[in-house]
Design a protein around this motif. Structure first.
Motif, PDB file in Angstrom:
ATOM      1  N   PRO A 182      43.587  40.243  24.591  1.00  0.00           N
ATOM      2  CA  PRO A 182      42.587  40.357  23.800  1.00  0.00           C
ATOM      3  C   PRO A 182      41.274  40.795  23.745  1.00  0.00           C
ATOM      4  CG  PRO A 182      43.624  38.479  23.836  1.00  0.00           C
ATOM      5  CD  PRO A 182      44.262  39.263  25.651  1.00  0.00           C
ATOM      6  N   THR A 183      40.538  40.355  25.435  1.00  0.00           N
ATOM      7  CA  THR A 183      39.485  40.934  25.285  1.00  0.00           C
ATOM      8  C   THR A 183      38.756  42.152  26.472  1.00  0.00           C
ATOM      9  OG1 THR A 183      38.751  38.962  26.817  1.00  0.00           O
ATOM     10  CG2 THR A 183      38.126  38.974  23.905  1.00  0.00           C
ATOM     11  N   ALA A 184      37.561  42.402  27.364  1.00  0.00           N
ATOM     12  CA  ALA A 184      38.434  42.648  28.386  1.00  0.00           C
ATOM     13  C   ALA A 184      37.990  41.610  29.445  1.00  0.00           C
ATOM     14  CB  ALA A 184      36.932  43.551  28.634  1.00  0.00           C
ATOM     15  N   GLY A 185      38.681  41.920  30.555  1.00  0.00           N
ATOM     16  CA  GLY A 185      38.680  41.224  31.261  1.00  0.00           C
ATOM     17  C   GLY A 185      40.392  40.367  31.457  1.00  0.00           C
ATOM     18  N   SER A 186      40.970  40.125  30.127  1.00  0.00           N
ATOM     19  CA  SER A 186      41.869  39.177  29.927  1.00  0.00           C
ATOM     20  C   SER A 186      43.479  39.970  30.274  1.00  0.00           C
ATOM     21  CB  SER A 186      41.688  38.511  28.445  1.00  0.00           C
ATOM     22  OG  SER A 186      42.077  40.110  27.314  1.00  0.00           O
ATOM     23  N   ALA A 187      44.005  38.981  30.519  1.00  0.00           N
ATOM     24  CA  ALA A 187      44.872  39.578  31.099  1.00  0.00           C
ATOM     25  C   ALA A 187      45.752  40.231  30.050  1.00  0.00           C
ATOM     26  CB  ALA A 187      46.168  38.290  31.642  1.00  0.00           C
ATOM     27  N   VAL A 211      43.320  43.458  35.036  1.00  0.00           N
ATOM     28  CA  VAL A 211      44.031  43.618  36.877  1.00  0.00           C
ATOM     29  C   VAL A 211      43.788  42.513  37.832  1.00  0.00           C
ATOM     30  CG1 VAL A 211      44.900  45.703  38.235  1.00  0.00           C
ATOM     31  CG2 VAL A 211      44.972  46.165  35.221  1.00  0.00           C
ATOM     32  N   ARG A 212      44.407  42.186  38.378  1.00  0.00           N
ATOM     33  CA  ARG A 212      43.624  42.190  39.595  1.00  0.00           C
ATOM     34  C   ARG A 212      43.985  41.958  40.735  1.00  0.00           C
ATOM     35  NH1 ARG A 212      44.815  37.618  36.295  1.00  0.00           N
ATOM     36  NH2 ARG A 212      46.204  35.914  38.742  1.00  0.00           N
ATOM     37  N   ALA A 265      47.872  43.699  40.943  1.00  0.00           N
ATOM     38  CA  ALA A 265      47.772  44.935  40.199  1.00  0.00           C
ATOM     39  C   ALA A 265      49.043  45.721  41.180  1.00  0.00           C
ATOM     40  CB  ALA A 265      47.243  45.875  41.866  1.00  0.00           C
ATOM     41  N   GLU A 266      49.784  45.096  42.263  1.00  0.00           N
ATOM     42  CA  GLU A 266      50.797  45.152  42.571  1.00  0.00           C
ATOM     43  C   GLU A 266      52.515  45.685  41.498  1.00  0.00           C
ATOM     44  OE1 GLU A 266      52.836  45.165  46.913  1.00  0.00           O
ATOM     45  OE2 GLU A 266      50.830  44.281  47.301  1.00  0.00           O
ATOM     46  N   GLN A 267      51.976  44.358  40.723  1.00  0.00           N
ATOM     47  CA  GLN A 267      52.766  44.221  40.250  1.00  0.00           C
ATOM     48  C   GLN A 267      52.747  44.988  38.570  1.00  0.00           C
ATOM     49  OE1 GLN A 267      52.632  40.328  38.074  1.00  0.00           O
ATOM     50  NE2 GLN A 267      54.698  39.824  37.600  1.00  0.00           N
ATOM     51  N   VAL A 268      52.303  44.031  38.044  1.00  0.00           N
ATOM     52  CA  VAL A 268      51.671  46.269  36.899  1.00  0.00           C
ATOM     53  C   VAL A 268      51.778  47.256  37.298  1.00  0.00           C
ATOM     54  CG1 VAL A 268      50.388  43.518  35.756  1.00  0.00           C
ATOM     55  CG2 VAL A 268      49.016  45.926  37.147  1.00  0.00           C
ATOM     56  N   GLY A 294      38.123  46.624  34.969  1.00  0.00           N
ATOM     57  CA  GLY A 294      35.949  46.947  34.983  1.00  0.00           C
ATOM     58  C   GLY A 294      36.053  45.333  35.143  1.00  0.00           C
ATOM     59  N   THR A 295      36.430  44.822  34.712  1.00  0.00           N
ATOM     60  CA  THR A 295      35.968  43.084  34.991  1.00  0.00           C
ATOM     61  C   THR A 295      36.563  42.009  36.387  1.00  0.00           C
ATOM     62  OG1 THR A 295      36.010  42.126  32.456  1.00  0.00           O
ATOM     63  CG2 THR A 295      36.093  40.359  34.919  1.00  0.00           C
ATOM     64  N   PHE A 296      37.626  42.592  36.499  1.00  0.00           N
ATOM     65  CA  PHE A 296      37.235  41.884  38.246  1.00  0.00           C
ATOM     66  C   PHE A 296      36.657  43.099  39.526  1.00  0.00           C
ATOM     67  CE2 PHE A 296      39.774  42.424  42.489  1.00  0.00           C
ATOM     68  CZ  PHE A 296      39.319  41.263  43.085  1.00  0.00           C
ATOM     69  N   PHE A 297      36.073  43.988  39.201  1.00  0.00           N
ATOM     70  CA  PHE A 297      35.282  44.724  39.620  1.00  0.00           C
ATOM     71  C   PHE A 297      34.161  44.211  40.390  1.00  0.00           C
ATOM     72  CE2 PHE A 297      38.338  48.624  40.329  1.00  0.00           C
ATOM     73  CZ  PHE A 297      38.765  48.020  40.746  1.00  0.00           C
ATOM     74  N   LYS A 298      33.224  43.250  39.181  1.00  0.00           N
ATOM     75  CA  LYS A 298      32.795  43.208  38.911  1.00  0.00           C
ATOM     76  C   LYS A 298      32.399  41.686  40.278  1.00  0.00           C
ATOM     77  CE  LYS A 298      31.131  45.243  35.598  1.00  0.00           C
ATOM     78  NZ  LYS A 298      30.607  44.002  34.076  1.00  0.00           N
ATOM     79  N   LYS A 299      30.856  41.489  40.809  1.00  0.00           N
ATOM     80  CA  LYS A 299      30.926  40.116  42.148  1.00  0.00           C
ATOM     81  C   LYS A 299      31.219  39.338  40.445  1.00  0.00           C
ATOM     82  CE  LYS A 299      26.344  37.672  43.518  1.00  0.00           C
ATOM     83  NZ  LYS A 299      26.994  37.352  44.793  1.00  0.00           N
ATOM     84  N   ASP A 300      31.494  38.143  41.260  1.00  0.00           N
ATOM     85  CA  ASP A 300      32.484  36.508  40.642  1.00  0.00           C
ATOM     86  C   ASP A 300      33.434  37.713  39.917  1.00  0.00           C
ATOM     87  OD1 ASP A 300      30.502  35.303  43.108  1.00  0.00           O
ATOM     88  OD2 ASP A 300      29.357  35.186  41.685  1.00  0.00           O
TER      89      ASP A 300
END
Length: 272
Positions: A192-197, A221-222, A226-229, A239-245
């Motif tokens: 639905p949005t950036a960062g959502s599965a 993707v986290r 990552a391996e699963q998808v 995008g979002t996973f690569f950000k701090k926290d």
């Protein structure tokens, strides 16, 4: 299937990192005091971290131009061209661009900067958070040809964020007709949005009906997924996973980049 992916990327299952540019001139969140220099400084820091972390490609987008427009003002792509131009000597991996949510402007920016691909919403009519969202893929395709940008690959987001298809059609049918009638170079499946599965069943459905067209998982993707998808997707845009926290508004964190890329390398080794 993915011949063009092999031409652009030196590895299977490429991971493309998003580089979210700060709000630009004309955007509500633009920092007029910091100006363009501040935008370039942050972008350069993030580019350094993403490349050092081992991503396969990077995509520049105006992610902080909230709320988005479906027909952008010229200042947006013009400013993005300047920012990318100032960073050109620092870019060591293939790159693409995305002017949200304007396919024609994205292609113009790619042509001006030498980007290898663009990602956008090129087909469909939607009820969205930005109002009625209408596209014209035939017009955009002809514009691409007219300006000599036939080499710029088009990544179609087939499940738009913040929007719903106006006609009640199943995803398998949408995938089949998009591939046949609109000639995408790749399809992207989003949450639905950036960062959502991204919904795995939706991803599987698109992959099963896309024929020879590569399919990217586009959001959520986290390191632990990552391996699963990527066991059935042809690549990932992260995008979002690569950000701090793991927070959308933060800058890229090299350690998180390395963590996810380590998972991907494990998958690649197993496949070999």
């Amino acid at each position: 299937m993915s011949n063009w992916l092999g031409e652009v990327f030196a590895t299977p299952k490429p991971v493309i990192a998003m580089l979210h540019l700060s709000a630009l001139p004309g955007d509500p969140g633009y920092d007029a005091k910091g100006g363009l220099d501040a935008i370039v400084r942050r972008a350069r820091r993030e580019l350094d971290r993403l490349q050092a972390g081992g991503v396969d490609g990077v995509m520049f987008s105006n992610e902080f131009s909230l709320p988005y427009m479906t027909r952008t003002e010229p200042i947006t792509a013009v400013t993005m061209a300047r920012v990318i131009g100032q960073m050109m000597d620092d870019i060591t991996i293939p790159f693409g661009v995305n002017v949200l949510w304007d396919g024609r402007a994205s292609i113009d920016l790619a042509m001006a900067t030498g980007a290898k691909w663009v990602r956008e919403i090129f087909t469909g009519v939607y009820a969205s958070d930005f109002g009625l969202w209408d596209t014209n893929v035939g017009e955009v395709a002809r514009h691409r040809s007219r300006i000599g940008a036939g080499h710029v690959r088009l990544l179609f987001n087939i499940v738009p964020e913040s929007a719903k298809y106006l006609v009640d059609r199943d995803l398998a049918s949408i995938t089949k007709t998009t591939v046949f009638a609109a000639l995408p170079d790749a399809l992207c499946v989003s949450g639905p949005t950036a960062g959502s599965a991204t919904d795995l069943e939706a991803l599987r459905t698109v992959k099963q009906n896309a024929g020879d067209v590569p399919v990217f998982v586009n959001t959520g993707v986290r390191a632990d997924t990552a391996e699963q998808v990527l066991s059935f997707a042809d690549g990932a845009i992260v995008g979002t996973f690569f950000k701090k926290d793991g927070r959308f508004e933060n800058e890229a964190d090299e350690s998180r980049v390395r963590e996810l890329m380590s998972s991907v390398e494990t998958l690649r080794t197993v496949r070999v």
